[in-house]
Motif scaffolding. Structure first.
Motif, short mmCIF file in Angstrom:
data_model
loop_
_atom_site.label_atom_id
_atom_site.label_comp_id
_atom_site.label_asym_id
_atom_site.label_seq_id
_atom_site.Cartn_x
_atom_site.Cartn_y
_atom_site.Cartn_z
N GLU A 251 93.38 78.26 -29.50
CA GLU A 251 92.64 78.82 -30.72
C GLU A 251 90.94 78.48 -30.57
N LEU A 252 90.85 77.09 -30.32
CA LEU A 252 89.49 76.64 -30.16
C LEU A 252 88.97 77.61 -28.81
N TRP A 253 89.63 78.05 -27.83
CA TRP A 253 89.10 78.66 -26.68
C TRP A 253 88.76 80.02 -27.08
N GLN A 254 89.65 80.63 -27.94
CA GLN A 254 89.13 82.05 -28.58
C GLN A 254 87.83 81.80 -29.07
N GLU A 255 87.35 80.99 -29.93
CA GLU A 255 86.10 80.84 -30.61
C GLU A 255 84.98 80.64 -29.64
N GLU A 256 85.35 79.75 -28.69
CA GLU A 256 84.16 79.39 -27.51
C GLU A 256 84.25 80.44 -26.65
N GLN A 257 84.90 81.29 -26.34
CA GLN A 257 84.65 82.43 -25.53
C GLN A 257 83.72 83.29 -25.78
N LYS A 258 83.42 83.55 -27.24
CA LYS A 258 82.79 84.47 -27.73
C LYS A 258 81.28 83.97 -27.45
N GLU A 259 81.02 82.88 -27.14
CA GLU A 259 79.65 82.52 -26.89
C GLU A 259 79.01 82.58 -25.30
N LEU A 260 80.24 83.03 -24.36
CA LEU A 260 79.86 83.25 -23.13
C LEU A 260 78.86 84.41 -22.74
N LEU A 261 78.08 84.43 -21.80
CA LEU A 261 77.16 85.52 -21.19
C LEU A 261 78.19 86.60 -20.80
N VAL A 262 77.68 87.76 -20.86
CA VAL A 262 78.47 88.94 -20.14
C VAL A 262 78.15 88.70 -18.82
N LEU A 263 79.40 89.11 -18.10
CA LEU A 263 79.50 89.25 -16.66
C LEU A 263 78.54 90.45 -16.13
N PRO A 264 77.72 90.18 -15.05
CA PRO A 264 77.13 91.49 -14.44
C PRO A 264 78.08 92.46 -13.93
N GLU A 265 77.73 93.69 -13.75
CA GLU A 265 78.57 94.69 -13.16
C GLU A 265 78.89 94.52 -11.91
N ARG A 266 78.14 93.70 -10.94
CA ARG A 266 78.72 93.48 -9.64
C ARG A 266 78.57 92.10 -9.15
N ASP A 267 79.60 91.56 -8.68
CA ASP A 267 79.34 90.15 -8.25
C ASP A 267 78.40 90.06 -7.25
N LEU A 268 77.80 88.97 -6.94
CA LEU A 268 76.83 88.66 -5.97
C LEU A 268 77.53 88.38 -4.77
N PRO A 269 77.56 89.27 -3.56
CA PRO A 269 78.21 89.05 -2.45
C PRO A 269 77.91 87.45 -1.82
N ILE A 270 78.74 86.77 -1.44
CA ILE A 270 78.44 85.45 -0.92
C ILE A 270 78.60 85.21 0.47
N PHE A 271 77.45 84.85 1.15
CA PHE A 271 77.50 84.71 2.56
C PHE A 271 76.24 84.04 3.02
N SER A 272 76.24 83.56 4.37
CA SER A 272 74.94 82.58 4.81
C SER A 272 74.86 83.17 6.32
N PHE A 273 73.63 83.29 6.57
CA PHE A 273 73.30 83.54 8.25
C PHE A 273 72.89 82.17 8.85
N HIS A 274 73.32 82.04 10.13
CA HIS A 274 72.93 80.90 10.79
C HIS A 274 72.76 81.37 12.50
N HIS A 275 71.70 80.91 12.83
CA HIS A 275 71.56 80.99 14.57
C HIS A 275 72.29 80.00 15.05
N ALA A 276 73.05 80.55 16.17
CA ALA A 276 74.02 79.72 17.22
C ALA A 276 73.50 79.73 18.57
N ASN A 277 73.84 79.03 19.54
CA ASN A 277 73.59 78.96 21.00
C ASN A 277 74.97 79.40 21.60
N VAL A 278 74.95 80.33 22.52
CA VAL A 278 76.06 80.35 23.35
C VAL A 278 75.96 79.59 24.57
#
Length: 360
Positions: A152-179
């Motif tokens: 019951e309390l969560w239903q009230e609290e959930q209304k205060e959340l920000l709206v999700l963006p239309e697309r998720d941000l892609p999560i990745f990283s780039f690193h240099h490496a030696n062979v």
């Protein structure tokens, strides 16, 4: 958690909402930046929105350093993530767990409520779904001081959340490496061979939370594979467990390890209660030559619940030493299949006078 009789470590990222005491949790194989941000993305999706403010501790996946006056320098990836989802961040002071006491207590509660004993899983997706259901079911209990259910309390609290963006941000990283000269690239502390790459060389490594790619400077993909830490598992110490059970056979029914045994071996132990202790000792001896799952497969196949472990071992060894089944092949011409040679023809050629053949 336990999968196929082996233990796997999983870190659980928890998002707790202090007003309602509702929480969401997501399992991840590591605690690096890619896992942290991917996990937050999944938690926002589960919650149906983004918290306006996120209070965190000074974890390395988000905070680079603490400057004079308490100002935080955040990682570039976390700052980009924060801007994409639009929340503000509050970092706790060092060594001040009480400043996020709600989630600290939620960590302890979730560990005891969901992971004692360690759950059996088929895969990470199943674990994530199971954990999500457990956290939703937990909201049916009353809040510890407000006299209403957490739901019951969560239903009230959930209304205060920000709206999700239309697309998720892609999560990745780039690193240099030696062979190196052996054609190996080090990823997550493990040297992995990359075929078809000139050596020595320098490459790019793209890391996502569960996979990585080794790329040339021009973007050509040399290798794509799961990150090494996703494969790490530990064997359950069955010999030690069975040694303890052999001393106290009655504990088998109540042991937390019982559910991790293959069903066939559980049945074999309990089929004749008076022989449980001797069967446990016998299977413990069989583990010197076979795995728990090899024994279970044999029992499943032959259904010989009446045999002693020694007799099972003899039959398994006999089965192992048998010649392999004849291979089917499709190269022999059909006219030669099952053809039997007439040796009388050879006799006529070798000794014509005796076999009635000719000398021509």
């Amino acid at each position: 958690v336990t999968k196929e009789g082996k233990e796997k470590d999983r870190s659980i990222l928890i998002l707790s909402f202090p007003y309602s005491n509702a929480a969401y949790a997501y399992p991840l194989p590591a605690e690096n930046s890619e896992c942290f941000l991917y996990g937050l993305t999944q938690l926002f999706r589960q919650a149906g929105g983004v918290p306006r403010k996120l209070r965190i501790d000074n974890l390395a996946a988000a905070v680079v350093s603490i400057r004079k006056g308490g100002e935080r320098q955040y990682t570039e990836a976390f700052e980009r993530f924060r801007l994409h989802y639009g929340f503000d961040v509050q970092a706790c002071n060092p060594y001040s767990g009480h400043e996020k006491g709600n989630v600290e207590r939620k960590v302890y509660y979730t560990r005891q409520h969901c992971f004692v004993p360690a759950p059996l899983i088929e895969g990470d997706e199943e674990l994530a779904e199971w954990l999500h259901r457990k956290m939703i079911e937990d909201r049916a209990r009353p809040h510890y001081e407000k006299g209403r259910t957490i739901e019951e309390l969560w239903q009230e609290e959930q209304k205060e959340l920000l709206v999700l963006p239309e697309r998720d941000l892609p999560i990745f990283s780039f690193h240099h490496a030696n062979v190196n000269k052996y054609g190996e690239v080090t990823v997550d502390g493990e040297a992995l061979v990359v075929h078809g790459i000139p050596v020595p060389n320098r490459v790019l490594v793209k890391k996502e939370w569960d996979r990585f790619m080794v790329l040339s400077q021009e973007g050509e993909v040399y290798l794509e594979a799961p990150r090494p830490y996703t494969k790490k598992r530990r064997e359950l110490p069955w010999k030690d467990i069975l040694a303890e059970w052999a001393q106290k056979p009655r504990v088998v029914e109540y042991s937390r390890f019982r559910v991790y045994l293959p069903e066939a071996i559980r049945k074999y132990f309990m089929e004749q209660p008076k022989q449980t202790a001797s069967r446990i000792r016998g299977v413990q001896k069989l583990l010197e030559r076979y795995t728990v799952y090899e024994i279970a497969q044999w029992l499943d196949k032959y259904q010989r619940w009446d045999l002693t472990p020694h007799e099972i071992g003899v039959l398994m060894e006999a089965k192992r030493s048998e010649y392999p089944a004849k291979w089917e092949e499709a190269y022999t011409p059909s006219v030669l299949v099952d053809y039997e040679t007439d040796l009388h023809v050879y006799d006529q050629r070798l000794c014509p006078s005796r076999e009635g053949g000719s000398r021509a």
